[in-house]
Design a protein around this motif. Structure first.
Motif, PDB file in Angstrom:
ATOM      1  N   THR A  13       0.839  -1.192   0.000  1.00  0.00           N
ATOM      2  CA  THR A  13       0.000   0.000   0.000  1.00  0.00           C
ATOM      3  C   THR A  13       0.878   1.246   0.000  1.00  0.00           C
ATOM      4  OG1 THR A  13      -1.703  -1.188   1.254  1.00  0.00           O
ATOM      5  CG2 THR A  13      -1.831   1.221   1.220  1.00  0.00           C
ATOM      6  N   ILE A  14       0.636   2.107  -0.966  1.00  0.00           N
ATOM      7  CA  ILE A  14       1.401   3.346  -1.070  1.00  0.00           C
ATOM      8  C   ILE A  14       0.667   4.447  -0.322  1.00  0.00           C
ATOM      9  CG2 ILE A  14       2.418   5.040  -2.625  1.00  0.00           C
ATOM     10  CD1 ILE A  14       3.635   2.251  -2.832  1.00  0.00           C
ATOM     11  N   ILE A  15       1.358   5.048   0.631  1.00  0.00           N
ATOM     12  CA  ILE A  15       0.784   6.155   1.400  1.00  0.00           C
ATOM     13  C   ILE A  15       1.520   7.434   1.022  1.00  0.00           C
ATOM     14  CG2 ILE A  15       0.319   7.121   3.689  1.00  0.00           C
ATOM     15  CD1 ILE A  15      -1.283   4.628   3.176  1.00  0.00           C
ATOM     16  N   ASP A  16       0.809   8.317   0.368  1.00  0.00           N
ATOM     17  CA  ASP A  16       1.374   9.630   0.046  1.00  0.00           C
ATOM     18  C   ASP A  16       1.286  10.481   1.318  1.00  0.00           C
ATOM     19  OD1 ASP A  16       1.489  12.449  -0.699  1.00  0.00           O
ATOM     20  OD2 ASP A  16       1.391  11.764  -2.775  1.00  0.00           O
ATOM     21  N   GLN A  17       2.430  10.769   1.929  1.00  0.00           N
ATOM     22  CA  GLN A  17       2.424  11.448   3.228  1.00  0.00           C
ATOM     23  C   GLN A  17       1.759  12.818   3.163  1.00  0.00           C
ATOM     24  OE1 GLN A  17       6.091  11.296   5.408  1.00  0.00           O
ATOM     25  NE2 GLN A  17       5.523  12.944   6.802  1.00  0.00           N
ATOM     26  N   GLU A  18       1.994  13.537   2.084  1.00  0.00           N
ATOM     27  CA  GLU A  18       1.415  14.872   1.959  1.00  0.00           C
ATOM     28  C   GLU A  18      -0.106  14.801   1.904  1.00  0.00           C
ATOM     29  OE1 GLU A  18       2.110  18.941  -0.687  1.00  0.00           O
ATOM     30  OE2 GLU A  18       2.631  16.995  -1.545  1.00  0.00           O
ATOM     31  N   VAL A  19      -0.623  13.867   1.120  1.00  0.00           N
ATOM     32  CA  VAL A  19      -2.078  13.697   1.016  1.00  0.00           C
ATOM     33  C   VAL A  19      -2.639  13.181   2.335  1.00  0.00           C
ATOM     34  CG1 VAL A  19      -3.946  12.508  -0.198  1.00  0.00           C
ATOM     35  CG2 VAL A  19      -1.947  13.306  -1.472  1.00  0.00           C
ATOM     36  N   PHE A  20      -1.919  12.249   2.969  1.00  0.00           N
ATOM     37  CA  PHE A  20      -2.381  11.693   4.248  1.00  0.00           C
ATOM     38  C   PHE A  20      -2.486  12.779   5.303  1.00  0.00           C
ATOM     39  CE2 PHE A  20      -1.763   9.483   8.334  1.00  0.00           C
ATOM     40  CZ  PHE A  20      -2.788   8.556   8.246  1.00  0.00           C
ATOM     41  N   GLU A  21      -1.511  13.668   5.359  1.00  0.00           N
ATOM     42  CA  GLU A  21      -1.549  14.757   6.333  1.00  0.00           C
ATOM     43  C   GLU A  21      -2.742  15.675   6.093  1.00  0.00           C
ATOM     44  OE1 GLU A  21       2.198  16.745   6.261  1.00  0.00           O
ATOM     45  OE2 GLU A  21       3.281  15.106   7.233  1.00  0.00           O
ATOM     46  N   LEU A  22      -3.057  15.945   4.833  1.00  0.00           N
ATOM     47  CA  LEU A  22      -4.212  16.782   4.524  1.00  0.00           C
ATOM     48  C   LEU A  22      -5.510  16.078   4.906  1.00  0.00           C
ATOM     49  CD1 LEU A  22      -3.046  18.210   1.077  1.00  0.00           C
ATOM     50  CD2 LEU A  22      -3.300  19.493   3.214  1.00  0.00           C
ATOM     51  N   TRP A  23      -5.547  14.765   4.717  1.00  0.00           N
ATOM     52  CA  TRP A  23      -6.728  13.982   5.131  1.00  0.00           C
ATOM     53  C   TRP A  23      -6.886  14.048   6.645  1.00  0.00           C
ATOM     54  CZ3 TRP A  23      -6.792   9.149   7.880  1.00  0.00           C
ATOM     55  CH2 TRP A  23      -8.044   8.543   7.948  1.00  0.00           C
ATOM     56  N   VAL A  24      -5.791  13.863   7.371  1.00  0.00           N
ATOM     57  CA  VAL A  24      -5.815  13.919   8.831  1.00  0.00           C
ATOM     58  C   VAL A  24      -6.263  15.299   9.309  1.00  0.00           C
ATOM     59  CG1 VAL A  24      -4.314  13.979  10.875  1.00  0.00           C
ATOM     60  CG2 VAL A  24      -4.146  12.080   9.272  1.00  0.00           C
ATOM     61  N   GLN A  25      -5.849  16.338   8.595  1.00  0.00           N
ATOM     62  CA  GLN A  25      -6.209  17.702   8.974  1.00  0.00           C
ATOM     63  C   GLN A  25      -7.663  18.039   8.672  1.00  0.00           C
ATOM     64  OE1 GLN A  25      -3.319  20.272   7.043  1.00  0.00           O
ATOM     65  NE2 GLN A  25      -1.614  19.142   7.960  1.00  0.00           N
ATOM     66  N   GLY A  26      -8.371  17.115   8.015  1.00  0.00           N
ATOM     67  CA  GLY A  26      -9.801  17.298   7.814  1.00  0.00           C
ATOM     68  C   GLY A  26     -10.217  17.840   6.469  1.00  0.00           C
ATOM     69  N   TYR A  27      -9.302  17.916   5.508  1.00  0.00           N
ATOM     70  CA  TYR A  27      -9.655  18.415   4.182  1.00  0.00           C
ATOM     71  C   TYR A  27     -10.457  17.364   3.410  1.00  0.00           C
ATOM     72  CZ  TYR A  27      -6.372  22.307   4.722  1.00  0.00           C
ATOM     73  OH  TYR A  27      -5.724  23.440   5.149  1.00  0.00           O
ATOM     74  N   SER A  28     -11.450  17.825   2.651  1.00  0.00           N
ATOM     75  CA  SER A  28     -12.191  16.935   1.755  1.00  0.00           C
ATOM     76  C   SER A  28     -11.330  16.682   0.521  1.00  0.00           C
ATOM     77  CB  SER A  28     -13.511  17.580   1.345  1.00  0.00           C
ATOM     78  OG  SER A  28     -13.254  18.741   0.550  1.00  0.00           O
TER      79      SER A  28
END
Length: 364
Positions: A13-28
């Protein structure tokens, strides 16, 4: 007509850290794509906007499925559907359980109830943190609190074991559990200037010194030591500080003799004039801590009885730190302490933590 379908195939599974951080921060997804565009992602990769949106949406679907495992982090290592490298596992766990101090400052004074969760809109508006992130943090605090509430031993160690958090983050959660468990008052208006870090530092000090897990607490079986429960025998012993009030003049004279030359003469005069206010504030807080209500009001009392008088006298932080240190040492040097080893031990145990807490609460 055959519809267009985006298909992504992979093993690990590839986790894009930048996208993951934005997801964690609550961005749609839409908000995340917009942020990535502003950061120049399209130009960097030479990609079209629809591909960026499709890729981001795929990441979000993965994160949504991964979230179920993040509720119980040890399951990540056992799960074959999402094969993650150990370093990636640590990253996603840490990021998912990350805290915003300004959000936690609003949460610690409230009950971890459904009603509080519904009112997180106000927290989001006040702090500027997205509502989804506020809910994630609230749910994480509630989950961890519920899991470790009935456990004995080091709450920080219990959190690390159950949720695989790094020490600094586990320590934060431990202080939150301690504050909520003991129902400290943190919401009064006069405490508004205090940050979560202020409360956390004081909580950590109390946990290490004033609880049944403290090395200074009576010998107990290892499975009964708990650094979220106050050492009740110690709190009862604090009532004996009333004896110090009878030695107030002696205490003042010893303090002044040791202070001269260490702080400006004007502050020595201030101590001489208002010693009773400072000393009785410090001592009376200790004497009342065996009462549950007064224990909950520890921060309110510390600010009202000691911090505010010190502010009015315009103490500078270095001067106040010296005064509190000398005041504590002078108390230990009194004759009454020499004849009562238990009282002296209790005084030093109390003051070693109290003076650091007062300095943390004193924002000059």
């Amino acid at each position: 007509m055959i519809p267009e379908v985006d298909i992504f195939v992979g093993n690990y599974t590839i986790i894009d850290q930048e996208v993951f951080e934005l997801w964690v921060q609550g961005y749609s997804v839409v908000e995340c794509v917009s942020v990535l565009q502003q950061r120049g992602e399209l130009e960097a990769w030479g990609a079209a906007q629809d591909l960026l949106a499709s890729d981001t949406g795929d990441h979000y679907r993965t994160f949504g499925m991964l979230e179920k495992l993040l509720l119980t982090p040890p399951k990540l290592a056992e799960e074959w559907t999402f094969q993650l490298e150990p370093a990636v596992q640590r990253m996603v766990i840490e990021k998912y359980y990350e805290l915003d101090d300004i959000v936690i400052r609003e949460i610690i004074g409230k009950k971890l109830s459904g009603r509080t969760r519904k009112d997180l809109d106000d927290v989001a508006e006040k702090t500027g943190v997205l509502l989804r992130s506020c809910r994630r943090q609230f749910d994480n605090v509630k989950r961890i609190f519920k899991h470790v509430d009935e456990m004995t031993g080091s709450v920080m160690a219990n959190i690390q074991s159950a949720f695989l958090l790094p020490p600094p983050l586990a320590k934060k959660y431990a202080s939150i559990v301690f504050i909520i468990n003991n129902r400290f008052e943190t919401s009064k208006r006069k405490l508004n200037y205090l940050t979560f870090e202020d409360f956390s530092v004081c909580a950590s000090l109390m946990m290490s010194s004033w609880t049944t897990a403290s090395p200074l607490a009576p010998a107990l079986a290892p499975d009964t030591r708990d650094d979220t429960d106050f050492d009740r025998d110690f709190l009862i012993e604090l009532r004996d500080f009333k004896l110090l009030l009878d030695r107030e003049k002696e205490h003042r004279n010893v303090t002044l003799s040791h202070l001269r030359g260490k702080i400006p003469d004007r502050m020595c005069s201030e101590v001489e004039s208002n010693f009773k206010i400072y000393s009785r504030g410090i001592i009376n807080i200790g004497c009342s801590l065996n009462n549950s209500r007064d224990l909950r009001d520890f921060f309110v009392d510390a600010v009202e009885r000691v911090v505010e008088p010190c502010r009015q006298a315009r103490w500078r932080s270095p001067e106040l730190e010296i005064f509190l240190k000398v005041y504590a040492e002078a108390g230990s040097a009194l004759d009454i302490m020499a004849s009562d080893h238990s009282l002296r031990t209790t005084w030093e145990r109390y003051m070693n933590t109290m003076r650091v807490c007062l300095m943390q609460l004193y924002h000059s």
